[in-house]
Design an enzyme around this catalytic site. Structure first.
Site, PDB file in Angstrom:
ATOM      1  N   CYS A 121       0.828  -1.205   0.000  1.00 42.63           N
ATOM      2  CA  CYS A 121       0.000   0.000   0.000  1.00 42.63           C
ATOM      3  C   CYS A 121       0.867   1.263   0.000  1.00 42.63           C
ATOM      4  O   CYS A 121       1.423   1.608  -1.019  1.00 42.63           O
ATOM      5  CB  CYS A 121      -1.010  -0.030   1.143  1.00 42.63           C
ATOM      6  SG  CYS A 121      -2.412   1.092   0.878  1.00 42.63           S
ATOM      7  N   HIS A 228      -3.581  -5.319   0.468  1.00 45.15           N
ATOM      8  CA  HIS A 228      -3.086  -5.649   1.806  1.00 45.15           C
ATOM      9  C   HIS A 228      -3.023  -7.162   2.015  1.00 45.15           C
ATOM     10  O   HIS A 228      -3.915  -7.763   2.638  1.00 45.15           O
ATOM     11  CB  HIS A 228      -3.991  -5.014   2.873  1.00 45.15           C
ATOM     12  CG  HIS A 228      -3.785  -3.548   3.028  1.00 45.15           C
ATOM     13  ND1 HIS A 228      -2.909  -3.004   3.947  1.00 45.15           N
ATOM     14  CD2 HIS A 228      -4.315  -2.499   2.355  1.00 45.15           C
ATOM     15  CE1 HIS A 228      -2.922  -1.687   3.848  1.00 45.15           C
ATOM     16  NE2 HIS A 228      -3.764  -1.358   2.883  1.00 45.15           N
ATOM     17  N   GLU A 230      -1.137  -8.678   4.054  1.00 39.96           N
ATOM     18  CA  GLU A 230      -0.828  -9.005   5.455  1.00 39.96           C
ATOM     19  C   GLU A 230      -2.066  -9.360   6.260  1.00 39.96           C
ATOM     20  O   GLU A 230      -1.972  -9.976   7.331  1.00 39.96           O
ATOM     21  CB  GLU A 230      -0.086  -7.836   6.123  1.00 39.96           C
ATOM     22  CG  GLU A 230      -0.947  -6.698   6.630  1.00 39.96           C
ATOM     23  CD  GLU A 230      -1.527  -5.788   5.548  1.00 39.96           C
ATOM     24  OE1 GLU A 230      -2.333  -4.891   5.880  1.00 39.96           O
ATOM     25  OE2 GLU A 230      -1.171  -5.963   4.364  1.00 39.96           O
TER      26      GLU A 230
END
Length: 260
Positions: A121, A228, A230
């Site tokens: 990001c 994202h 993660e």
């Protein structure tokens, strides 16, 4: 596995530097790092090492930290890069100038050392800017793209749910890690790529044409993604592939470093 072998295995995890953000916690300025990034790095078999923003102004400290690292992770953030870094005027109200300075130093150092680099990001956007590219400051005002912002009124699980597909570029790093087919990703960003510099390669686009992933062409592993991965990183095949690919690059770097 013998006890000695097990201990060597435990204490030989690649070390990944993770950039920190500056936030105000009550009356105190603080350096922060969201747990989801730590969790994703640890789940991939890596040892996280937080990097405070003061390293961006500390030449010796930065060199000492880099000498210990086997990879770098540039996280997402609520802040945006200040526009003067990519040739635009005006103020950025959601700024973090210390992070800007450190991220640009880290990306340059990763290139010099051929250190594995993974940007997410804001980290992806930092890689775009560091490699000579520019950003749309507000995608939703351009009239060129679909909506890429999350609905902040929704619970986190909904905000991080798949929002659109990405289309990997044939023969790229992303396609090698995760396969060439369309993949669903989440979308929680206001800014995006306007133009890439010569040192960056498109790795994936959204159906509306927006660049969603890049690699830096002069490094063995330097991948940036706009979404994202993660978030619940082991529950999603694409996210697992990205973090496992990053971890493998870090292990190769560590082995080469130890071999001298």
């Amino acid at each position: 596995m013998s006890e000695e072998t097990r201990m060597v295995h435990i204490f030989n995890k690649p070390v990944v530097g993770i950039i920190m953000c500056r936030q105000q916690l009550g009356p105190h300025p603080a350096m922060t790092l969201q747990e989801k990034y730590l969790n994703a790095v640890q789940a991939a078999g890596l040892l996280p090492f937080p990097l405070a923003q003061g390293l961006g102004d500390d030449e010796q400290g930065l060199e000492q930290a880099l000498a210990m690292l086997d990879g770098l992770l540039l996280t997402g953030s609520y802040s945006n890069m200040e526009p003067h870094h990519y040739g635009e005027s005006g103020e950025e109200p959601l700024n973090d100038p210390g992070r800007d300075r450190l991220s640009l130093r880290l990306i340059a150092a990763a290139g010099e050392r051929r250190l594995p680099l993974f940007g997410i990001c804001r980290g992806f956007q930092e890689m775009v800017v560091a490699s000579g590219g520019t950003l749309h400051r507000r995608l939703h005002d351009t009239g060129l793209f679909d909506e890429h912002r999350e609905d902040k009124q929704q619970p986190l699980a909904r905000q991080y749910a798949p929002a659109h597909d990405i289309l990997p570029e044939a023969g790229g790093l992303l396609a090698r890690l995760a396969g060439p087919g369309r993949q669903p990703v989440n979308s929680l960003h206001m800014q995006g790529v306007k133009a890439l510099g010569a040192a960056a390669r498109v790795e994936a686009r959204a159906p509306d044409g927006l660049i969603e992933a890049i690699s830096l062409t002069d490094q063995p592993f330097a991948l940036g993604v706009q979404w994202h991965p993660e978030w619940l990183s082991r529950d999603n095949a694409l996210s697992r592939a990205l973090f496992d690919g990053f971890a493998e690059a870090c292990r190769h770097y560590r082995a080469a470093r130890e071999a001298g």
